[in-house]
Write an enzyme that holds these catalytic residues in place. Structure first.
Site, PDB file in Angstrom:
ATOM      1  N   THR A 196       0.851  -1.207   0.000  1.00 60.59           N
ATOM      2  CA  THR A 196       0.000   0.000   0.000  1.00 60.59           C
ATOM      3  C   THR A 196       0.879   1.247   0.000  1.00 60.59           C
ATOM      4  OG1 THR A 196      -1.826  -1.080   1.119  1.00 60.59           O
ATOM      5  CG2 THR A 196      -1.579   1.277   1.535  1.00 60.59           C
ATOM      6  N   ARG A 224     -14.648  -6.913   0.274  1.00 57.08           N
ATOM      7  CA  ARG A 224     -13.896  -6.468   1.467  1.00 57.08           C
ATOM      8  C   ARG A 224     -13.253  -5.095   1.228  1.00 57.08           C
ATOM      9  NH1 ARG A 224      -8.337  -4.921   2.700  1.00 57.08           N
ATOM     10  NH2 ARG A 224      -7.948  -5.464   4.872  1.00 57.08           N
ATOM     11  N   VAL A 225     -13.401  -4.224   2.188  1.00 56.03           N
ATOM     12  CA  VAL A 225     -12.749  -2.911   2.155  1.00 56.03           C
ATOM     13  C   VAL A 225     -11.881  -2.811   3.401  1.00 56.03           C
ATOM     14  CG1 VAL A 225     -13.110  -0.417   2.236  1.00 56.03           C
ATOM     15  CG2 VAL A 225     -14.654  -1.841   0.880  1.00 56.03           C
ATOM     16  N   GLY A 226     -10.649  -2.356   3.218  1.00 54.22           N
ATOM     17  CA  GLY A 226      -9.733  -2.225   4.357  1.00 54.22           C
ATOM     18  C   GLY A 226      -9.788  -0.843   4.985  1.00 54.22           C
ATOM     19  N   ASP A 227      -8.732  -0.521   5.681  1.00 51.14           N
ATOM     20  CA  ASP A 227      -8.690   0.745   6.430  1.00 51.14           C
ATOM     21  C   ASP A 227      -8.342   1.950   5.572  1.00 51.14           C
ATOM     22  OD1 ASP A 227      -6.129  -0.590   6.143  1.00 51.14           O
ATOM     23  OD2 ASP A 227      -5.313   1.116   7.253  1.00 51.14           O
ATOM     24  N   THR A 246      -0.450   1.698   7.020  1.00 47.17           N
ATOM     25  CA  THR A 246      -0.329   0.545   6.134  1.00 47.17           C
ATOM     26  C   THR A 246      -0.176  -0.702   6.984  1.00 47.17           C
ATOM     27  OG1 THR A 246       1.041  -0.606   4.524  1.00 47.17           O
ATOM     28  CG2 THR A 246       2.152   1.042   5.891  1.00 47.17           C
ATOM     29  N   GLY A 247      -0.975  -1.685   6.705  1.00 47.18           N
ATOM     30  CA  GLY A 247      -0.888  -2.900   7.500  1.00 47.18           C
ATOM     31  C   GLY A 247      -2.183  -3.675   7.398  1.00 47.18           C
ATOM     32  N   GLY A 249      -5.511  -4.217   7.617  1.00 48.97           N
ATOM     33  CA  GLY A 249      -6.513  -3.162   7.685  1.00 48.97           C
ATOM     34  C   GLY A 249      -7.581  -3.328   8.747  1.00 48.97           C
TER      35      GLY A 249
HETATM   36  N1  ASP Z   1      -4.130  -1.583   4.927  1.00 44.51           N
HETATM   37  C1  ASP Z   1      -4.373  -2.136   3.633  1.00 44.51           C
HETATM   38  C2  ASP Z   1      -5.635  -2.950   3.688  1.00 44.51           C
HETATM   39  O1  ASP Z   1      -5.865  -3.631   4.668  1.00 44.51           O
HETATM   40  C3  ASP Z   1      -3.260  -2.965   3.137  1.00 44.51           C
HETATM   41  C4  ASP Z   1      -1.862  -2.475   3.433  1.00 44.51           C
HETATM   42  O2  ASP Z   1      -1.677  -1.441   4.007  1.00 44.51           O
HETATM   43  O3  ASP Z   1      -0.889  -3.142   3.043  1.00 44.51           O
HETATM   44  O4  ASP Z   1      -6.371  -2.951   2.724  1.00 44.51           O
END
Ligand code: ASP
Length: 348
Positions: A196, A224-227, A246-247, A249
């Site tokens: 990300t 699915r939707v992340g953060d 980033t991580g 989510g």
């Molecule tokens: N945070 C993002 C998600 O969960 C992915 C990422 O940051 O690598 O969609």
């Protein structure tokens, strides 16, 4: 208390608007996760070059007197166009074999925000998120509706095949095989969502902005939707603090991570680096999540914590020299040591 800090603190309370001349700063990330030194030299070089280019393009905006929002957009589009990152071209694949992207941007000066999720044809999702913020009455748009708005606003749309890279396709094939065999994914979660991109900036007016763009997680299902596109979770900015996360989510959503860091800074007066370390290195891992973030305050303090092996990251400040780092044990030049009681479990 230093005068600049006092001014920022008062501005954060919303009592006055921060309009003193500031020294521009830009920070970028290209994802946190399992980053080993076995990476091929060619790939490492390409990643460092892309982060450097993103910093240079964004900083050129700030030097020209443009806004933090301009700098964030300019930096993120460079990384979206680079297939090495999980955003725009090079996004990971969903379970159904699609590239499905999310992005958000927030202007700390106005608390304006724009976000999009689940788009398949938008070449630079961050530009559509910005259009949502600047040209609509809404904050968040998803799927076909978001793409119809993109068409109306003249945002560049491309054939979905544009986003495909062989490497991401093979990652999906591996995940699908493991699904079929009912095996645990051999790539730990961090590897599935790695790459990300995001940026935070402080402009010459003393205004902050944050933006994040992602393809999400490999093999994601059911819309699915992340953060990243959730304002407050993966992206947040106000007059005293800007964060892009980033991580994994789901954990960033449940901790409202970006907002949590900024509230600690602007409401509780916790120093930026300590606030970011508390959320990224303590709260998220204590729940079983992982990842990193970039954060910036109105004094230009840079924080880039992560609890993974590494994080693609970089910053550029008054001297105009880009600083880029990848690995956990690599000096990124941003930080003086954390206060002893900050409880950081990993660098910087
Ligand atoms: N945070 C993002 C998600 O969960 C992915 C990422 O940051 O690598 O969609």
């Amino acid at each position: 208390m230093k005068l600049s800090r006092l001014v920022a603190a008062v501005a954060a309370l919303g009592i006055v608007s921060l309009s003193h001349a500031a020294s521009p700063v830009l920070v970028v990330h290209g994802g946190a996760g399992v980053i080993k030194r076995e990476m091929s030299p060619a790939r490492e070089k390409a990643i460092r070059a892309a982060l450097t280019q993103a910093l240079q393009n964004g900083y050129a905006q700030l030097k020209a007197g443009k806004t933090a929002v301009d700098a964030v957009s300019a930096a993120i589009t460079v990384l979206e166009d680079d297939p090495n990152f999980n955003a725009g071209k090079g996004s990971v694949f969903t379970h159904d074999g699609k590239n499905e992207m999310d992005a958000a941007i927030m202007d700390g000066a106005t608390l304006g925000a724009g976000s999009i999720a689940g788009v398949h044809r938008v070449k630079n999702p961050i530009l559509l998120a910005r259009a949502v913020m600047e040209k609509s009455q809404h904050v968040m748009m998803v799927g076909d509706g978001a793409e119809a708005f993109a068409r109306q606003e003249g945002i560049v749309l491309v054939d979905p095949a544009y986003f495909r890279t062989e490497e991401r396709w093979q990652q999906l094939q591996k995940a699908l095989k493991e699904d079929a065999n009912d095996e645990k994914h051999s790539d730990v979660e961090t590897a599935k969502h790695f790459g990300t991109v995001g940026a935070v900036a402080l402009d010459a007016q003393g205004h902050l902005a944050a933006g994040t763009s992602t393809g999400g997680m490999t093999d994601k299902r059911w819309g699915r939707v992340g953060d990243s596109p959730i304002i407050g979770a993966g992206t947040y900015a106000n007059s005293g603090c800007a964060v892009s996360g980033t991580g994994w989510g789901e954990y960033y959503i449940r901790t409202v991570a970006a907002h949590e860091i900024c509230m600690r800074v602007t409401q509780m007066r916790v120093p930026l680096r300590r606030a970011a370390a508390e959320v990224i290195n303590q709260e998220i891992p204590s729940m079983g999540g992982n990842g990193g973030a970039i954060a910036l305050d109105a004094n230009g303090t840079v924080s880039m914590p992560f609890n993974t092996d590494g994080m693609y990251r970089g910053w550029i400040g008054a001297d105009g020299v880009p600083h880029v780092a990848i690995y956990g044990d690599e000096d990124d030049g941003a930080a003086e040591p954390l206060p002893a009681d900050a409880g950081s479990s990993s660098p910087p």
